[in-house]
Design a protein around this motif. Structure first.
Motif, PDB file in Angstrom:
ATOM      1  N   PRO A   1      44.583 102.561   5.760  1.00  0.00           N
ATOM      2  CA  PRO A   1      45.874 101.670   5.796  1.00  0.00           C
ATOM      3  C   PRO A   1      45.917 100.726   6.890  1.00  0.00           C
ATOM      4  CG  PRO A   1      46.363 103.928   4.921  1.00  0.00           C
ATOM      5  CD  PRO A   1      45.050 103.982   5.324  1.00  0.00           C
ATOM      6  N   ALA A   2      45.423 101.275   8.222  1.00  0.00           N
ATOM      7  CA  ALA A   2      45.428 100.602   9.504  1.00  0.00           C
ATOM      8  C   ALA A   2      44.261  99.712   9.339  1.00  0.00           C
ATOM      9  CB  ALA A   2      45.074 101.467  10.458  1.00  0.00           C
ATOM     10  N   ILE A   3      42.926  99.755   8.761  1.00  0.00           N
ATOM     11  CA  ILE A   3      42.109  98.874   8.519  1.00  0.00           C
ATOM     12  C   ILE A   3      42.633  97.847   7.687  1.00  0.00           C
ATOM     13  CG2 ILE A   3      39.713  98.464   7.658  1.00  0.00           C
ATOM     14  CD1 ILE A   3      39.033 101.256   8.375  1.00  0.00           C
ATOM     15  N   LEU A   4      43.239  97.846   6.593  1.00  0.00           N
ATOM     16  CA  LEU A   4      43.707  96.916   5.696  1.00  0.00           C
ATOM     17  C   LEU A   4      44.840  96.059   6.385  1.00  0.00           C
ATOM     18  CD1 LEU A   4      44.103  98.807   2.337  1.00  0.00           C
ATOM     19  CD2 LEU A   4      42.386  97.224   2.852  1.00  0.00           C
ATOM     20  N   THR A   5      45.664  96.578   7.398  1.00  0.00           N
ATOM     21  CA  THR A   5      46.299  96.009   8.214  1.00  0.00           C
ATOM     22  C   THR A   5      45.760  95.036   9.256  1.00  0.00           C
ATOM     23  OG1 THR A   5      48.267  97.413   7.837  1.00  0.00           O
ATOM     24  CG2 THR A   5      48.467  96.132   9.702  1.00  0.00           C
ATOM     25  N   LYS A   6      44.792  95.444   9.497  1.00  0.00           N
ATOM     26  CA  LYS A   6      43.913  94.728  10.755  1.00  0.00           C
ATOM     27  C   LYS A   6      43.303  93.534  10.078  1.00  0.00           C
ATOM     28  CE  LYS A   6      43.786  95.149  14.436  1.00  0.00           C
ATOM     29  NZ  LYS A   6      44.347  94.498  15.476  1.00  0.00           N
ATOM     30  N   LEU A   7      42.737  93.600   8.936  1.00  0.00           N
ATOM     31  CA  LEU A   7      42.256  92.528   8.114  1.00  0.00           C
ATOM     32  C   LEU A   7      43.238  91.685   7.623  1.00  0.00           C
ATOM     33  CD1 LEU A   7      39.839  94.605   5.726  1.00  0.00           C
ATOM     34  CD2 LEU A   7      39.122  92.961   7.567  1.00  0.00           C
ATOM     35  N   ALA A   8      44.425  91.907   7.415  1.00  0.00           N
ATOM     36  CA  ALA A   8      45.330  90.884   7.139  1.00  0.00           C
ATOM     37  C   ALA A   8      45.591  90.028   8.364  1.00  0.00           C
ATOM     38  CB  ALA A   8      46.791  91.650   6.619  1.00  0.00           C
ATOM     39  N   GLN A   9      45.676  90.777   9.367  1.00  0.00           N
ATOM     40  CA  GLN A   9      45.867  89.844  10.709  1.00  0.00           C
ATOM     41  C   GLN A   9      44.710  89.138  11.026  1.00  0.00           C
ATOM     42  OE1 GLN A   9      46.163  93.282  13.566  1.00  0.00           O
ATOM     43  NE2 GLN A   9      48.472  94.065  12.911  1.00  0.00           N
ATOM     44  N   LEU A  10      43.582  89.536  10.741  1.00  0.00           N
ATOM     45  CA  LEU A  10      42.165  88.541  11.122  1.00  0.00           C
ATOM     46  C   LEU A  10      42.276  87.482   9.941  1.00  0.00           C
ATOM     47  CD1 LEU A  10      39.403  91.381  11.659  1.00  0.00           C
ATOM     48  CD2 LEU A  10      40.646  89.903  13.280  1.00  0.00           C
ATOM     49  N   GLN A  11      42.885  87.594   8.853  1.00  0.00           N
ATOM     50  CA  GLN A  11      42.926  86.503   7.902  1.00  0.00           C
ATOM     51  C   GLN A  11      43.974  85.524   8.366  1.00  0.00           C
ATOM     52  OE1 GLN A  11      41.264  85.648   5.673  1.00  0.00           O
ATOM     53  NE2 GLN A  11      42.563  84.958   3.532  1.00  0.00           N
ATOM     54  N   SER A  12      44.800  85.960   9.278  1.00  0.00           N
ATOM     55  CA  SER A  12      45.990  84.902   9.338  1.00  0.00           C
ATOM     56  C   SER A  12      45.738  84.378  10.883  1.00  0.00           C
ATOM     57  CB  SER A  12      47.207  85.514   9.437  1.00  0.00           C
ATOM     58  OG  SER A  12      47.226  86.568  10.323  1.00  0.00           O
ATOM     59  N   ALA A  13      44.660  84.840  11.567  1.00  0.00           N
ATOM     60  CA  ALA A  13      44.623  84.243  12.738  1.00  0.00           C
ATOM     61  C   ALA A  13      43.265  84.492  13.482  1.00  0.00           C
ATOM     62  CB  ALA A  13      45.720  84.537  13.930  1.00  0.00           C
ATOM     63  N   GLY A  14      42.753  83.742  14.199  1.00  0.00           N
ATOM     64  CA  GLY A  14      41.399  84.163  14.566  1.00  0.00           C
ATOM     65  C   GLY A  14      39.900  83.701  13.963  1.00  0.00           C
ATOM     66  N   ILE A  15      38.794  83.567  14.299  1.00  0.00           N
ATOM     67  CA  ILE A  15      37.674  83.101  14.060  1.00  0.00           C
ATOM     68  C   ILE A  15      37.519  83.197  12.691  1.00  0.00           C
ATOM     69  CG2 ILE A  15      36.257  85.178  14.364  1.00  0.00           C
ATOM     70  CD1 ILE A  15      34.234  83.025  15.653  1.00  0.00           C
ATOM     71  N   LEU A  16      37.992  84.361  11.833  1.00  0.00           N
ATOM     72  CA  LEU A  16      37.866  84.848  10.661  1.00  0.00           C
ATOM     73  C   LEU A  16      39.105  84.036   9.741  1.00  0.00           C
ATOM     74  CD1 LEU A  16      36.486  88.528  10.511  1.00  0.00           C
ATOM     75  CD2 LEU A  16      35.243  86.092  10.203  1.00  0.00           C
ATOM     76  N   SER A  17      40.097  83.458  10.277  1.00  0.00           N
ATOM     77  CA  SER A  17      41.165  82.940   9.579  1.00  0.00           C
ATOM     78  C   SER A  17      40.711  82.391   8.296  1.00  0.00           C
ATOM     79  CB  SER A  17      42.069  82.312  10.575  1.00  0.00           C
ATOM     80  OG  SER A  17      43.009  81.879   9.889  1.00  0.00           O
ATOM     81  N   GLY A  18      41.353  82.735   7.217  1.00  0.00           N
ATOM     82  CA  GLY A  18      41.367  81.850   5.857  1.00  0.00           C
ATOM     83  C   GLY A  18      40.123  82.260   5.349  1.00  0.00           C
ATOM     84  N   THR A  19      39.111  82.863   5.611  1.00  0.00           N
ATOM     85  CA  THR A  19      37.770  83.105   5.022  1.00  0.00           C
ATOM     86  C   THR A  19      37.569  84.510   4.388  1.00  0.00           C
ATOM     87  OG1 THR A  19      36.765  84.285   7.059  1.00  0.00           O
ATOM     88  CG2 THR A  19      36.609  81.527   6.886  1.00  0.00           C
ATOM     89  N   LEU A  20      38.914  85.442   4.226  1.00  0.00           N
ATOM     90  CA  LEU A  20      38.533  86.666   3.779  1.00  0.00           C
ATOM     91  C   LEU A  20      39.081  86.649   2.244  1.00  0.00           C
ATOM     92  CD1 LEU A  20      39.560  88.980   6.580  1.00  0.00           C
ATOM     93  CD2 LEU A  20      37.184  87.996   6.076  1.00  0.00           C
ATOM     94  N   ASP A  21      38.515  87.272   1.221  1.00  0.00           N
ATOM     95  CA  ASP A  21      39.089  87.508  -0.149  1.00  0.00           C
ATOM     96  C   ASP A  21      39.733  89.125  -0.062  1.00  0.00           C
ATOM     97  OD1 ASP A  21      39.848  87.879  -2.621  1.00  0.00           O
ATOM     98  OD2 ASP A  21      37.851  86.878  -3.441  1.00  0.00           O
ATOM     99  N   LEU A  22      40.938  88.925   0.409  1.00  0.00           N
ATOM    100  CA  LEU A  22      41.629  90.357   0.696  1.00  0.00           C
ATOM    101  C   LEU A  22      42.015  90.959  -0.838  1.00  0.00           C
ATOM    102  CD1 LEU A  22      43.281  90.091   3.898  1.00  0.00           C
ATOM    103  CD2 LEU A  22      41.076  90.839   3.595  1.00  0.00           C
ATOM    104  N   GLU A  23      41.899  90.554  -1.779  1.00  0.00           N
ATOM    105  CA  GLU A  23      42.013  90.810  -3.032  1.00  0.00           C
ATOM    106  C   GLU A  23      40.752  91.390  -3.853  1.00  0.00           C
ATOM    107  OE1 GLU A  23      44.980  91.071  -4.481  1.00  0.00           O
ATOM    108  OE2 GLU A  23      45.582  90.264  -2.432  1.00  0.00           O
TER     109      GLU A  23
END
Length: 328
Positions: free
Chosen positions: A124-146
């Motif tokens: 759960p903590a890793i999934l929350t961190k991935l959501a944060q990385l998807q919304s801001a920073g160098i990986l923003s908008g590049t992850l398929d979290l589905e």
């Protein structure tokens, strides 16, 4: 060859007590070389977004295995257009035993809980961190979290298999494991020789080695009536998974041992169960493992028909490293 860059971060686990409540995370991603100030001054490369959005592999290390030992696999997978998350968590794997842990709640494996709640305490903590990385920073908008794939080795592989359940984590779409099985521990109250069921709605790749001494020499913990290295893995595939969709695989590697998936075994953190020497150098098994895992993900997560054909051809071809292969 695709350049791979790493991003370091950390996450808190709310259910853990200080000082063992922090996960240190390494995210490997496809990158591109530029002449930017960010690269010149800080060594940070931007994302190569040619294949974005990227499915994400979360890899769970084995008990007392530093995640660095699996970086070779993370790099291989990131080179194919995946983002790979590895982590180190020093915590109490068992009461009073501090180690590198893949993050599992042993209480949730007891009969009254098993299969009704997640066993993965880090996820759960890793999934929350991935959501944060998807919304801001160098990986923003590049992850398929589905499209989250869970993978792991040994105890980490079991965590991956148990928690690849859309009822727990709907964003998880597949799992793979090396050197793992689901025998029920006698200390948790299970009858000897019990194989626990797995969630059975997602593609699954189960891999083992014929020289896995850790599995063979820990059989008494589960009351297994054999010390064969592959029997618990075979039984997990046969009894814990219904199948019927032709997307669950069992692959046994001839001569591979418990640590054929790692880079270099850390003898100072060795498991108490002696492994059996492998019959081939690790790099031989690693090349095959990386290829099969990559094709499995391309076939069953990215739905590439050519990957399915290549995977099938690879598994049925005569290969001295493949002992046997099943699909159901």
């Amino acid at each position: 060859m695709q350049t791979v860059q790493a991003l370091l971060t950390a996450a808190k686990v709310d259910s853990a007590e200080s000082p063992y409540d922090t996960i240190h995370i390494k995210v490997l991603y496809p990158a591109k070389n530029t002449d930017s100030n960010l690269e010149k001054n800080w060594g940070m490369l931007p994302v190569d977004a040619a294949q974005a959005p990227f499915p994400v592999v979360i890899f769970f290390n084995g008990f007392n295995c530093d995640a660095q030992k699996y970086q070779w696999l993370g790099i291989e997978l990131a080179q194919t257009g995946l983002v790979v998350v590895m982590f180190n968590w020093v915590g109490e794997s068992l009461p009073g035993l501090v180690s590198f842990t893949p993050g599992f709640e042993i209480e949730k494996r007891k009969r009254e809980f098993y299969g009704t709640v997640p066993t993965a305490s880090a996820l759960p903590a890793i999934l929350t961190k991935l959501a944060q990385l998807q919304s801001a920073g160098i990986l923003s908008g590049t992850l398929d979290l589905e499209k989250i794939i869970l993978g792991g080795h040994s105890e980490g592989g079991r965590v991956a298999m148990e928690n690849a359940n859309p009822n727990f984590f709907p964003q998880v779409v597949a799992s793979f494991a090396y050197g793992s099985h689901t025998a029920g521990a006698v200390m948790l109250g299970y009858k000897p020789n019990t194989i626990l069921p797995l969630p059975d709605t997602l593609p699954r790749l189960v891999i083992g080695g014929t020289h896995d001494g850790v599995i063979a020499n820990s059989s008494s913990h589960f009351g297994l009536n054999t010390k064969d290295a592959t029997t618990p893995i075979i039984r997990t595939f046969q009894e814990a998974i219904m199948g019927g969709r032709e997307n669950s695989y069992l692959l046994l590697l001839r001569g591979a041992n418990h640590f054929s998936i790692v880079d270099i075994v850390d003898s100072t953190l060795a498991l108490p169960f002696k492994d059996i020497p492998a019959t081939q150098p690790q790099e031989h098994f690693r090349l095959l493992l990386a290829t099969i895992i990559h094709l499995f993900i391309d076939a069953h997560v990215r739905h590439k028909p050519e990957a399915f054909q290549k995977l099938e051809q690879l598994l049925i071809a005569t290969n001295p490293l493949i002992q046997s292969f099943e699909r159901k």
